[in-house]
Design an enzyme around this catalytic site. Sequence first.
Site, PDB file in Angstrom:
ATOM      1  N   GLY A   1      37.572  36.670  29.887  1.00 44.32           N
ATOM      2  CA  GLY A   1      38.424  36.942  31.167  1.00 44.32           C
ATOM      3  C   GLY A   1      39.813  36.100  31.136  1.00 44.32           C
TER       4      GLY A   1
ATOM      5  N   TYR B   1      27.241  39.033  45.913  1.00 45.02           N
ATOM      6  CA  TYR B   1      28.146  38.051  45.088  1.00 45.02           C
ATOM      7  C   TYR B   1      27.808  36.391  45.451  1.00 45.02           C
ATOM      8  CZ  TYR B   1      32.409  35.592  43.534  1.00 45.02           C
ATOM      9  OH  TYR B   1      33.271  34.523  43.056  1.00 45.02           O
TER      10      TYR B   1
HETATM   11  P1  NDP Z   1      40.865  37.891  38.317  1.00 48.13           P
HETATM   12  O1  NDP Z   1      40.503  39.265  38.727  1.00 48.13           O
HETATM   13  O2  NDP Z   1      42.171  37.707  38.570  1.00 48.13           O
HETATM   14  O3  NDP Z   1      40.336  37.665  36.909  1.00 48.13           O
HETATM   15  C1  NDP Z   1      39.123  38.046  36.383  1.00 48.13           C
HETATM   16  C2  NDP Z   1      39.235  38.070  34.876  1.00 48.13           C
HETATM   17  O4  NDP Z   1      37.583  38.710  34.509  1.00 48.13           O
HETATM   18  C3  NDP Z   1      40.151  39.092  34.256  1.00 48.13           C
HETATM   19  O5  NDP Z   1      40.553  38.578  33.132  1.00 48.13           O
HETATM   20  C4  NDP Z   1      39.175  40.072  33.641  1.00 48.13           C
HETATM   21  O6  NDP Z   1      39.528  40.942  32.522  1.00 48.13           O
HETATM   22  C5  NDP Z   1      37.653  39.568  33.562  1.00 48.13           C
HETATM   23  N1  NDP Z   1      36.695  40.419  33.721  1.00 48.13           N
HETATM   24  C6  NDP Z   1      36.211  40.963  34.858  1.00 48.13           C
HETATM   25  N2  NDP Z   1      35.189  41.684  34.360  1.00 48.13           N
HETATM   26  C7  NDP Z   1      34.847  41.725  33.038  1.00 48.13           C
HETATM   27  C8  NDP Z   1      34.097  42.440  32.034  1.00 48.13           C
HETATM   28  N3  NDP Z   1      33.288  43.166  32.453  1.00 48.13           N
HETATM   29  N4  NDP Z   1      34.375  41.865  30.807  1.00 48.13           N
HETATM   30  C9  NDP Z   1      35.384  41.238  30.207  1.00 48.13           C
HETATM   31  N5  NDP Z   1      36.014  40.467  31.402  1.00 48.13           N
HETATM   32  C10 NDP Z   1      36.087  40.753  32.509  1.00 48.13           C
HETATM   33  O7  NDP Z   1      39.963  36.657  39.367  1.00 48.13           O
HETATM   34  P2  NDP Z   1      39.782  35.219  38.957  1.00 48.13           P
HETATM   35  O8  NDP Z   1      40.568  34.623  37.839  1.00 48.13           O
HETATM   36  O9  NDP Z   1      39.940  34.652  40.494  1.00 48.13           O
HETATM   37  O10 NDP Z   1      38.189  34.992  38.865  1.00 48.13           O
HETATM   38  C11 NDP Z   1      37.569  34.467  37.698  1.00 48.13           C
HETATM   39  C12 NDP Z   1      36.424  33.799  37.712  1.00 48.13           C
HETATM   40  O11 NDP Z   1      36.449  32.798  38.940  1.00 48.13           O
HETATM   41  C13 NDP Z   1      35.454  34.844  38.433  1.00 48.13           C
HETATM   42  O12 NDP Z   1      33.944  34.652  37.861  1.00 48.13           O
HETATM   43  C14 NDP Z   1      35.311  34.626  39.912  1.00 48.13           C
HETATM   44  O13 NDP Z   1      34.160  34.882  40.347  1.00 48.13           O
HETATM   45  C15 NDP Z   1      35.619  33.016  40.106  1.00 48.13           C
HETATM   46  N6  NDP Z   1      35.935  32.775  41.541  1.00 48.13           N
HETATM   47  C16 NDP Z   1      37.197  33.155  41.761  1.00 48.13           C
HETATM   48  C17 NDP Z   1      37.645  32.626  43.164  1.00 48.13           C
HETATM   49  C18 NDP Z   1      38.824  33.225  43.625  1.00 48.13           C
HETATM   50  O14 NDP Z   1      38.872  32.908  45.075  1.00 48.13           O
HETATM   51  N7  NDP Z   1      39.736  33.873  43.186  1.00 48.13           N
HETATM   52  C19 NDP Z   1      37.039  31.531  43.859  1.00 48.13           C
HETATM   53  C20 NDP Z   1      35.639  31.040  43.105  1.00 48.13           C
HETATM   54  C21 NDP Z   1      35.223  31.720  42.025  1.00 48.13           C
HETATM   55  P3  NDP Z   1      39.789  42.563  32.378  1.00 48.13           P
HETATM   56  O15 NDP Z   1      39.803  42.970  33.720  1.00 48.13           O
HETATM   57  O16 NDP Z   1      40.834  42.524  31.544  1.00 48.13           O
HETATM   58  O17 NDP Z   1      38.404  42.468  31.732  1.00 48.13           O
HETATM   59  C1  8X3 Z   2      35.286  33.464  45.586  1.00 45.90           C
HETATM   60  C2  8X3 Z   2      35.577  32.653  46.647  1.00 45.90           C
HETATM   61  O1  8X3 Z   2      34.836  32.456  49.187  1.00 45.90           O
HETATM   62  O2  8X3 Z   2      36.035  34.554  48.412  1.00 45.90           O
HETATM   63  O3  8X3 Z   2      34.615  33.044  44.706  1.00 45.90           O
HETATM   64  O4  8X3 Z   2      33.701  34.035  47.923  1.00 45.90           O
HETATM   65  S1  8X3 Z   2      34.839  33.412  48.022  1.00 45.90           S
END
Ligand code: NDP
Ligand code: 8X3
Length: 248
Positions: A4, A148
Amino acid sequence: MITGATAGFGKATAVQFAQKGYDIIITGRRKERLDQLEKELLSFGNIKVLSLNFDVRNREEVAAVIASLPEEWKAIDILVNNAGLAVGMDHIDKGNIDDWERMIDTNIKGLLYVTRAVTPLMVARNKGHIFNLGSIAGKENYEYGNVYCASKSAVDSLSRSMRIDLLKNNIRVTNIAPGMAVTEFSIVRFKGDEEKAGAVYKGIDPLTGKDIADVIYFCATLPDHVCINDLIITPTQQAGVNHNYRRI
Ligand code: NDP
Ligand code: 8X3
């Protein structure tokens, strides 16, 4: 290797490590974004970049892609299990089951497929560091967060198990649990509704991808005998999933 890497934390982490001279494998589903990022990373200097365009939910594809890595790319020192998402927000009696399946298939099963394919390479070298992107939502529950939160609790649990199972193999496992961070996360969760996504961070100075990349880089560059197990990282205005101080 960062799953990702086309957006958010993954992209920022790729930039951070590339700037520090690491060779990097970037993965994601959006091919154009991978191509663009590959160019950007190469512009930082004397590093190599390998782009792998696959969906972590596709079990056969994950296994095949990792199995056919060129020999010089098999020495993966660091795996960042980052690909993941939230989709939808509903009470349990009204939830969209397709959304639930997407979260479970990506956040739990996808993470497992990648881990199962990459860890034997680390075990063979008696060396490695795995970062799992959990969430504060895996530590605490909030209304409408049900599936989630459950998927990130699973990541939390798997981080602990991986650490136990890989103990004798000299492999570090770090669970990263961020709070509110402005990436594409909320746009994905609200299926493109930018107004709803923007409202999540109203009056908050949220975390950025760079903040999380800095933390991952810090943990990864500690001496080999030091393993940060688990980190909850929030904006200063957040004290838990249900406690925010909004300046509005
Ligand atoms: P983004 O949506 O900005 O990035 C998510 C990334 O995951 C993208 O690069 C996307 O790439 C990739 N992705 C999603 N589904 C798939 C798939 N099926 N196969 C391959 N790649 C995939 O989100 P974040 O950077 O915020 O999230 C990254 C991680 O951090 C996640 O696991 C999220 O749950 C976690 N997280 C996020 C928080 C937040 O508040 N932002 C807080 C806590 C945790 P593409 O679409 O090109 O495949
Ligand atoms: C993403 C943080 O609090 O929006 O993992 O679920 S929250």
